[in-house]
Motif scaffolding. Structure first.
Motif: not given
Length: 166
Positions: A119-142
């Motif tokens: 929505t920003s006209s001053s910053c609207n050209i895609p750079g890194y536009k797709t990602t599937s790399d993730e870090i998974a954080i898992k809590s058994r207790q919760a």
């Protein structure tokens, strides 16, 4: 009476109270999140001139497959989310019976986020536009799993030579 003995007895008493009143373990809650920033210097990195983008639209596609002894269950979801004032987009998936993402049993997940628009006209050209790399954080207790996707960015239409140099 010896203060050590009083401490041990009171500790045992309070521990026994808490052990009796344990609620049933809830089903898993899954959160997928990431952030979007303006890459002011157009170098695909967050610099001192970069800032988080509020109002950027992001599409999130996820598939979660739980494999147990009884069955294979799969959940697929595709949603659009808008970044908040900190540039963060978030998808909260409520608990799903049978999927326990925090346990060691296999929960295979794949999520991908894609930039849609800024929505920003001053910053609207895609750079890194797709990602599937993730870090998974898992809590058994919760019984909570957080999948944090890599950052994506937009760039200004014109380079900021005065701020960033060549």
């Amino acid at each position: 009476m010896n203060p050590t003995i009083i401490f041990v007895i009171s500790s045992l008493f309070f521990n026994s109270l808490f052990l009796e009143v344990q609620p049933a373990k809830p089903n898993s809650q899954i959160i997928v999140m990431g952030f979007v920033y303006c890459d002011t210097c157009s170098n695909n990195s967050f610099t001192r001139h970069s800032y988080f983008l509020q109002g950027a639209e992001v599409n999130i596609d996820c598939t979660f497959k739980a494999i147990s002894q009884k069955a294979i269950e799969q959940i697929s979801i595709s949603v659009n989310r808008t970044t908040d004032k900190y540039g963060i987009y978030r998808l909260q998936i409520p608990s799903v019976d049978g999927i326990k993402c925090a346990e060691d049993s296999a929960v295979v997940s794949s999520c991908q986020a894609s930039l849609m628009w800024s929505t920003s006209s001053s910053c609207n050209i895609p750079g890194y536009k797709t990602t599937s790399d993730e870090i998974a954080i898992k809590s058994r207790q919760a019984n909570l799993c957080i999948y944090s996707l890599n950052a994506m960015n937009f760039r200004p239409p014109k380079g900021e030579i005065t701020l960033c140099g060549n």
